[in-house]
Scaffold this motif. Structure first.
Motif, PDB file in Angstrom:
ATOM      1  N   CYS A  78     -40.932 -22.036  -1.076  1.00  0.00           N
ATOM      2  CA  CYS A  78     -40.428 -21.548   0.219  1.00  0.00           C
ATOM      3  C   CYS A  78     -41.213 -20.348   0.732  1.00  0.00           C
ATOM      4  O   CYS A  78     -41.992 -19.732   0.017  1.00  0.00           O
ATOM      5  CB  CYS A  78     -38.948 -21.226   0.114  1.00  0.00           C
ATOM      6  N   CYS A 133     -36.530 -25.247  -3.325  1.00  0.00           N
ATOM      7  CA  CYS A 133     -37.786 -24.561  -3.668  1.00  0.00           C
ATOM      8  C   CYS A 133     -37.977 -24.612  -5.184  1.00  0.00           C
ATOM      9  O   CYS A 133     -37.043 -24.388  -5.942  1.00  0.00           O
ATOM     10  CB  CYS A 133     -37.722 -23.118  -3.180  1.00  0.00           C
ATOM     11  N   THR A 168     -33.962 -22.258  -3.402  1.00  0.00           N
ATOM     12  CA  THR A 168     -33.308 -22.266  -2.098  1.00  0.00           C
ATOM     13  C   THR A 168     -33.695 -23.541  -1.367  1.00  0.00           C
ATOM     14  O   THR A 168     -34.554 -24.294  -1.824  1.00  0.00           O
ATOM     15  CB  THR A 168     -33.688 -21.035  -1.245  1.00  0.00           C
ATOM     16  N   CYS A 184     -37.462 -20.694  -6.447  1.00  0.00           N
ATOM     17  CA  CYS A 184     -36.206 -19.943  -6.296  1.00  0.00           C
ATOM     18  C   CYS A 184     -35.005 -20.854  -6.036  1.00  0.00           C
ATOM     19  O   CYS A 184     -33.886 -20.370  -5.963  1.00  0.00           O
ATOM     20  CB  CYS A 184     -36.334 -18.924  -5.160  1.00  0.00           C
TER      21      CYS A 184
HETATM   22 ZN   LIG Z   1     -38.422 -20.043  -2.980  1.00  0.00          ZN
END
Ligand SMILES: [Zn+2]
Ligand SMILES: [Zn+2]
Lengths: 198, 198
Positions: free
Chosen positions: B69, B57, B62, B60
């Motif tokens: 995300c 993402c 992830t 962030c």
């Molecule tokens: Zn994210």
């Protein structure tokens, strides 16, 4: 929880692996995504190809990508010995543990009329043709000594013996390295009654 | 032993799964081939797609198939709270165990100069931008209390605190359900010295 559709689908799809629950599926997914994308891509390719191309050998019914498997076509194996196993994995176990050099035949299960598994499902017609056509001197029944396994071995053994073929089965008794106090009573009683001189 | 090339390649390819040695790879291969071809085909498809399409993402870090995300775009999450974790799997663990409703930031590791993991590898420039641009009131350091983890948390925490952001970390002490006699001495000493009134 996690609203990422593709990651969720990957975790869910991994659960087709035996013994993999939600937690290990998640652990596997993150491992592949973060540390081994190349391995994951390679696995996806080989898996797709395997699921489509690997079938049963037309002679011994083991799993193979060929019409006839490598063990069946290997000219160095002894055509006079035929070992009957339940599963393809049993072949690998026997190949690794013993110096057996004969042929194999894979039943793919055990006779179990209530589950719809009869002689046909186990390929016993194909086996009968092989016993008739080939110079088989000994039929080795390497079938698990369970109730259904023993019944299956008995069924196959009787028919082969009627054709004059020598029929043997794996020895039964105390496994190596097992303490008697942890052994089941049935095996102990059997081993006791079939004891041999030292 | 087994001269079937494709089956061998499948067993070998399965070993990219964490914790899967030669024996379990073989067991998995036979399970899929004999009992779940559809599951195997489905896994191959989703795995191939995931390995190619799931990235980090951009907000962030992830793992996600999207540019940003679902957790980052969810309008119901609290922009004032940012939780720093080491791995994407930590997000799932926190989402399942707590009622945290803020945002996340994934480091993807811990500071480890000797292994070439510096602030850049952990995306700390991106984090600094977020701390500067967003209305973050509290930064929660949910980082493992290992030597490297603590150093990483300290490094991040100091910089955030210098910007006037409240910085917190997970409580450390005796895990629930743990017998003291099995607890490591370091944790016991820490829990003892940070004891609180009942
Ligand atoms: Zn994210
Ligand atoms: Zn064969």
């Amino acid at each position: 929880m996690n609203a990422d559709a593709l990651l969720d689908r990957l975790i869910e799809a991994l659960r087709c692996l035996p013994g993999v629950g939600p937690k290990s599926a998640r652990r596997i997914a993150f491992h592949l995504l973060e540390r081994d994308r190349a391995g994951g891509i390679h696995l996806a390719e080989v898996l797709a190809e395997s699921m489509v191309r690997i079938k049963r050998c037309s002679r011994c019914r083991t799993l193979t990508e060929r019409e006839v498997c490598a063990l069946c076509t290997n000219p160095e194996r002894d055509d006079g010995l035929l070992c009957i196993v339940e599963q393809p994995s049993d072949i690998l176990a026997i190949e690794q543990a013993t110096d057996y050099r004969g042929r194999y035949f894979v039943l793919g299960g055990r006779l179990s009329p209530l589950d719809g598994v009869g002689p046909e499902e186990l390929g016993l017609d194909l086996l009968a043709r092989r016993l008739h056509d080939e110079p088989i001197a000994e039929l080795i029944l390497a079938i698990s000594p369970t109730v259904e396994g023993s019944a299956t071995a008995h069924f196959i053994g009787e028919r082969a013996a009627a054709q004059g073929i020598r029929v043997t089965r794996l020895a039964q008794g105390v496994p190596l390295g097992t303490e008697l106090e942890y052994l089941d009573g049935g095996t102990l009683a059997l081993a006791f009654s079939t004891r041999c001189t030292l």
